[in-house]
Design an enzyme around this catalytic site. Structure first.
Site, PDB file in Angstrom:
ATOM      1  N   TYR A 181      17.733  -6.930-129.789  1.00  0.00           N
ATOM      2  CA  TYR A 181      18.149  -6.811-128.382  1.00  0.00           C
ATOM      3  C   TYR A 181      17.983  -5.401-127.819  1.00  0.00           C
ATOM      4  O   TYR A 181      18.843  -4.924-127.076  1.00  0.00           O
ATOM      5  CB  TYR A 181      19.610  -7.258-128.208  1.00  0.00           C
ATOM      6  CG  TYR A 181      19.939  -8.565-128.889  1.00  0.00           C
ATOM      7  CD1 TYR A 181      19.368  -9.757-128.435  1.00  0.00           C
ATOM      8  CD2 TYR A 181      20.792  -8.622-129.979  1.00  0.00           C
ATOM      9  CE1 TYR A 181      19.641 -10.953-129.065  1.00  0.00           C
ATOM     10  CE2 TYR A 181      21.077  -9.819-130.619  1.00  0.00           C
ATOM     11  CZ  TYR A 181      20.493 -10.979-130.150  1.00  0.00           C
ATOM     12  OH  TYR A 181      20.771 -12.159-130.776  1.00  0.00           O
ATOM     13  N   TYR A 213      27.742 -19.152-128.219  1.00  0.00           N
ATOM     14  CA  TYR A 213      26.560 -18.554-128.854  1.00  0.00           C
ATOM     15  C   TYR A 213      26.290 -19.306-130.151  1.00  0.00           C
ATOM     16  O   TYR A 213      27.195 -19.481-130.975  1.00  0.00           O
ATOM     17  CB  TYR A 213      26.766 -17.057-129.151  1.00  0.00           C
ATOM     18  CG  TYR A 213      25.550 -16.479-129.844  1.00  0.00           C
ATOM     19  CD1 TYR A 213      24.420 -16.101-129.109  1.00  0.00           C
ATOM     20  CD2 TYR A 213      25.486 -16.396-131.220  1.00  0.00           C
ATOM     21  CE1 TYR A 213      23.276 -15.643-129.744  1.00  0.00           C
ATOM     22  CE2 TYR A 213      24.349 -15.935-131.867  1.00  0.00           C
ATOM     23  CZ  TYR A 213      23.247 -15.565-131.124  1.00  0.00           C
ATOM     24  OH  TYR A 213      22.115 -15.117-131.754  1.00  0.00           O
ATOM     25  N   ASP A 254      30.314 -25.305-134.985  1.00  0.00           N
ATOM     26  CA  ASP A 254      29.582 -24.156-135.509  1.00  0.00           C
ATOM     27  C   ASP A 254      30.613 -23.135-136.000  1.00  0.00           C
ATOM     28  O   ASP A 254      31.200 -22.410-135.203  1.00  0.00           O
ATOM     29  CB  ASP A 254      28.701 -23.593-134.373  1.00  0.00           C
ATOM     30  CG  ASP A 254      27.988 -22.309-134.767  1.00  0.00           C
ATOM     31  OD1 ASP A 254      28.306 -21.736-135.833  1.00  0.00           O
ATOM     32  OD2 ASP A 254      27.119 -21.866-133.990  1.00  0.00           O
ATOM     33  N   LYS A 293      26.649 -16.778-142.271  1.00  0.00           N
ATOM     34  CA  LYS A 293      27.224 -15.432-142.242  1.00  0.00           C
ATOM     35  C   LYS A 293      28.009 -15.060-143.513  1.00  0.00           C
ATOM     36  O   LYS A 293      27.399 -14.645-144.495  1.00  0.00           O
ATOM     37  CB  LYS A 293      28.100 -15.257-141.006  1.00  0.00           C
ATOM     38  CG  LYS A 293      27.259 -15.095-139.728  1.00  0.00           C
ATOM     39  CD  LYS A 293      28.108 -14.650-138.595  1.00  0.00           C
ATOM     40  CE  LYS A 293      27.340 -14.515-137.300  1.00  0.00           C
ATOM     41  NZ  LYS A 293      26.554 -13.288-137.220  1.00  0.00           N
TER      42      LYS A 293
HETATM   43  N1  PMP Z   1      26.279 -19.431-134.553  1.00  0.00           N
HETATM   44  C1  PMP Z   1      27.210 -18.482-134.373  1.00  0.00           C
HETATM   45  C2  PMP Z   1      28.597 -18.876-133.917  1.00  0.00           C
HETATM   46  C3  PMP Z   1      26.897 -17.132-134.591  1.00  0.00           C
HETATM   47  O1  PMP Z   1      27.822 -16.188-134.380  1.00  0.00           O
HETATM   48  C4  PMP Z   1      25.589 -16.808-135.048  1.00  0.00           C
HETATM   49  C5  PMP Z   1      25.183 -15.374-135.334  1.00  0.00           C
HETATM   50  N2  PMP Z   1      25.781 -14.394-134.605  1.00  0.00           N
HETATM   51  C6  PMP Z   1      24.654 -17.831-135.222  1.00  0.00           C
HETATM   52  C7  PMP Z   1      25.040 -19.133-134.980  1.00  0.00           C
HETATM   53  C8  PMP Z   1      23.248 -17.541-135.680  1.00  0.00           C
HETATM   54  O2  PMP Z   1      23.214 -17.144-136.994  1.00  0.00           O
HETATM   55  P1  PMP Z   1      21.994 -16.271-137.550  1.00  0.00           P
HETATM   56  O3  PMP Z   1      22.043 -14.959-136.852  1.00  0.00           O
HETATM   57  O4  PMP Z   1      22.264 -16.180-139.024  1.00  0.00           O
HETATM   58  O5  PMP Z   1      20.740 -17.026-137.259  1.00  0.00           O
END
Ligand code: PMP
Length: 420
Positions: free
Chosen positions: A13, A141, A242, A271
């Protein structure tokens, strides 16, 4: 090193021709990030939610070493191995009992793609191919790949830049009832209205449970999540949760959906899964989804090269054991109490619009956007690693952080606030 980096390497970014500064790191241990120039920074970010036990952990290092002696990787097509099986057993055990099937992938975004694909294939196989849109809320997100982007907040996810390329999904307003409050009147009205009108086209609702992370660090009511789950049943759409950011204790529960007692049809994890060591993610589903996808010989059409990577899986199992053997609830609760007390001091500051804390997440929201380069320089000079975004300064330290280090982080937050 910095010169070559600046000339050739994209960072997230930021412009490649006029990038925000990137500080060279030589090593990291515990909650300290050591810069090339010898300075040490207290880590307030857990490297974007991942490094829950801190860096360079002897147990995770040991798991990596011993797996490396056996094999770093083999393909998952036609082969399987103990590291994947052992990790699957652990994940199935610690997530809700209904989630019994698991698909491993290599990043959070990809696990979201797989979740979307599962939902679409499910309805397709059940003879309802029109049900292929997603419904979500603003302020979310879910990742940077195209499917995941389509369910990110349209503004912060920059849908206008990719208009015509990113699929147009359905968006209800951001949940307005804050965490800890009973559902406010009308908060799910628009979500219900969208379901009423479009349920024949909707495959699933996708949400980050309780905490909206990169879309604005907003904590919303468990009642809202419960209401969404019951709307999913009422209108016959799947629920995708998620927990990529919230999973593994960050919010004070092992998984944030536990605050609402809600079980997803499809769950995404990533993560902190490997404690910040390697990229690994998982998408879990229940019998309903498995049976739907498998009806008439259906197969899930996905197969990443590094699926079920043994090294990542071994570290992930060691990471989960380490977490469950620790007093993580006590640690997260102590961090929460300290964040409440110390960040709470900024609540009445000029320019601060909100301070909120949940588990090991502390957020100070400002009236206006922060100059990231300037703030970052101040933070590094103060010996801390904090990376604000937009109008938010937030802390998500490793759970192993000590009281004094955490106080240094909360004190440093003031540097981004400007004069009172
Ligand atoms: N979903 C959520 C809630 C996230 O916070 C993130 C990463 N910040 C992602 C999906 C995407 O994961 P990645 O960066 O490992 O592709």
């Amino acid at each position: 090193m910095t010169g070559f980096d600046e000339a050739h390497i994209w960072h997230p970014y930021t412009s490649i021709t006029d990038p925000l500064p990137a500080y060279p790191v030589a090593a990291a241990k515990g909650v300290r990030i050591q810069l090339e120039d010898g300075r040490e920074l207290i880590d307030g970010m857990s490297s974007w939610w991942c490094a829950i036990h801190g860096y360079n952990h002897p147990v995770l290092n040991g798991a990596a070493r011993s797996q490396l002696e056996k094999m770093a990787h083999v393909m998952f097509g036609g082969l399987t191995h103990e590291p994947a099986v052992q990790l699957a057993e652990r994940l199935i055990k610690i997530t809700p009992a209904s989630l019994r099937y698991i698909f491993f992938s290599d990043s959070g975004s990809v696990s979201v793609e797989i979740a979307l694909k599962m939902a679409i294939q499910y309805w397709h196989n059940l003879g309802k191919p029109a049900k292929q849109r997603m419904l979500t809320v603003r302020g979310g997100y879910h990742g940077d790949t195209f499917g995941a982007m389509s369910v990110c907040d349209p503004l912060t996810g920059m849908h206008s830049l990719f208009r015509g390329v990113v699929q147009e999904q359905l968006f209800a307003p951001r949940p307005e009832t804050p965490f800890g409050e009973g559902l406010r009147d009308g908060d799910t009205d628009q979500l219900r209205a969208l379901l009423e009108r479009y349920h024949d086209e909707i495959a699933a609702i996708i949400l980050e449970p309780i905490v909206q992370g990169a879309g604005g660090m907003w904590f919303y009511s468990a009642d809202y999540l419960r209401a969404v789950a019951s709307l999913c049943s009422e209108y016959d759409v799947l629920l995708i949760l998620d927990e990529i950011a919230t999973g593994f204790g960050r919010t004070g529960k092992l998984f944030a959906a536990e605050y609402a007692g809600v079980e997803a049809d499809i769950l995404c994890l990533g993560k902190a899964l490997t404690g910040g060591y390697l990229s690994l993610a998982a998408t879990l589903c229940n019998d309903r989804v498995r049976d739907g996808i498998s009806a008439q010989g259906g197969v899930l059409m996905h197969g990443p090269t590094f699926m079920g990577n043994p090294l990542a899986c071994s570290i992930a199992s060691a990471n989960i054991d380490l977490l469950l053997e620790s007093d993580w609830q006590g640690r997260v609760s102590d961090i929460e109490t300290q964040l409440q007390a110390e960040l709470g001091n900024y609540r009445d500051r000029t320019g601060v619009s909100d301070v909120r804390v949940l588990g090991a997440i502390g957020v100070v929201e400002l009236d206006s956007d922060i100059d990231v380069a300037k703030a970052q320089k101040c933070f590094v000079e103060a010996g801390v690693w904090i990376r604000p975004f937009g109008n938010l300064v937030y802390l998500m330290p490793p759970y192993v952080i000590g009281e004094e280090d955490l106080s240094n982080l909360t004190a440093a937050v003031e540097l981004a606030l400007g004069p009172d």
